[in-house]
Design an enzyme around this catalytic site. Structure first.
Site, PDB file in Angstrom:
ATOM      1  N   LYS A   1       0.834  -1.216   0.000  1.00  0.00           N
ATOM      2  CA  LYS A   1       0.000   0.000   0.000  1.00  0.00           C
ATOM      3  C   LYS A   1       0.864   1.260   0.000  1.00  0.00           C
ATOM      4  CE  LYS A   1       0.732   1.027   4.499  1.00  0.00           C
ATOM      5  NZ  LYS A   1       1.131   2.319   5.098  1.00  0.00           N
TER       6      LYS A   1
ATOM      7  N   ARG B   1       3.659   9.991   4.934  1.00  0.00           N
ATOM      8  CA  ARG B   1       4.894  10.474   4.314  1.00  0.00           C
ATOM      9  C   ARG B   1       5.054   9.917   2.901  1.00  0.00           C
ATOM     10  NH1 ARG B   1       8.667   7.444   8.724  1.00  0.00           N
ATOM     11  NH2 ARG B   1       7.039   8.328  10.033  1.00  0.00           N
TER      12      ARG B   1
ATOM     13  N   GLU C   1       8.835   4.409   3.218  1.00  0.00           N
ATOM     14  CA  GLU C   1       8.941   2.969   3.023  1.00  0.00           C
ATOM     15  C   GLU C   1       8.585   2.528   1.606  1.00  0.00           C
ATOM     16  OE1 GLU C   1      10.480   1.044   4.793  1.00  0.00           O
ATOM     17  OE2 GLU C   1       9.995   1.096   6.925  1.00  0.00           O
TER      18      GLU C   1
END
Length: 329
Positions: A189, A253, A279
């Site tokens: 995701k 983020r 990430e």
């Protein structure tokens, strides 16, 4: 009440430490750098990663990993995904038989293409490992804003124990034994949030974002099922739930990074401005490699990879997705 240690003092680790101390646990928050510990002791908050979230009375702070790991009956591993293997290896000598590790990082390991729970079990086979996942911004959890997450592990007894210890009237936990599906949804995701943010940065609208999210969950499920996850998991908390919050909020983020990229900033400029781990950037390479290995088609993920690492024009990448060969849903 349990003794809980949080290994990692980024925004999410800090938020969980605050919440669990408020739950009545004895919580110790570990940071790698002495200077950060001193700063947090002085300020009574983590100004660098979670400003304005005041530490509750009794929250313990340390940079001594041996002290921290000896304290925790439950150890929360709250380091970036790319640091999971090294951190687990470093911590392994201090972890006891059947100590419970709850991983909260979201990603896949580059090179091995393993899920993070697999990496942790390799490094600390003496411990029980579970994964905490779901639509949860650190900023909101630290303020007690109602949130749902899930705890995933094949060991239902461990899952129920963590559920009971972590949950409260504003943080509801479900259990799930589909560890593969939960971890794949959590990792992928973030890639879709980069795409959604890029669409926003390019000035596209709600129609485009809806297209990215709906086709994105299809991609997430396609790869997740190919490696052993269950289809229903991707329609739940760690699939569509986490996708919604990550693609739509400025707390994300990954979405913020996507916006900057869509506005024309380079990857280096984007990461410098965000100042925290993004990430999705770490995950997109491993996701593409895994898709090639499993012979699974991930057009959105491949487009993001091309933009980040091959110099592909952002707008061209989106429009090429729109002009792919016609097909049934």
């Amino acid at each position: 009440m349990k003794n809980v240690t949080v290994m990692g003092s980024g925004s999410w680790g800090t938020a969980l430490a605050i919440m669990l101390q408020n739950n009545g646990h004895s919580v110790m928050l570990w940071a790698r750098r002495d200077a950060q510990i001193e700063q947090m002791k002085t300020d009574g908050e983590n100004k660098q990663y979670l400003p304005n979230a005041v530490f509750p009375e009794g929250l313990q702070l340390t940079s001594d990993k041996e002290e921290a790991l000896a304290h925790g009956e439950i150890v929360i591993l709250a380091v970036p995904s790319k640091a999971v293997r090294q951190s687990a290896t470093d911590f392994a000598p201090y972890l006891k038989e059947n100590q419970v590790i709850v991983n909260v990082a979201k990603g896949l390991e580059e090179g091995s293409l393993k899920r993070l729970s697999e990496v942790i079990r390799e490094c600390v086979p003496q411990c029980e490992v579970a994964t905490l996942s779901g639509p949860s911004h650190a900023e909101e959890v630290s303020k007690g804003i109602p949130t749902i997450c899930l705890i995933a592990t094949p060991n239902e007894d461990v899952a129920k124990m963590v559920q009971a210890e972590f949950g409260n009237g504003r943080f509801r936990l479900y259990t799930n034994t589909d560890e593969i599906g939960v971890e794949m949804g959590a990792a992928l995701k973030n890639v879709m949030a980069l795409a959604a943010g890029m669409s926003d940065g390019l000035g596209f609208g709600d129609n485009t974002k809806a297209a990215i999210m709906t086709r994105g969950i299809t991609e997430m499920a396609r790869l997740g099922i190919a490696v052993g996850g269950k289809r229903d998991t991707f329609g739940g908390i760690s699939g569509i739930g986490d996708l919604i919050v990550t693609c739509t909020s400025m707390h994300s983020r990954n979405r913020r990074a996507g916006i900057l990229l869509g506005q024309g900033k380079s990857l280096e400029e984007t990461l410098a401005e965000i100042k925290m781990v993004v990430e999705g950037v770490n995950t997109v390479k491993a996701a593409c490699d895994l898709a090639h290995k499993m012979e699974v088609e991930l057009p959105i993920t491949e487009a993001i990879y091309a933009v980040l690492f091959q110099g592909k024009d952002r707008e061209d990448a989106v429009l090429e997705l729109m002009n792919r060969e016609n097909k049934a849903e």
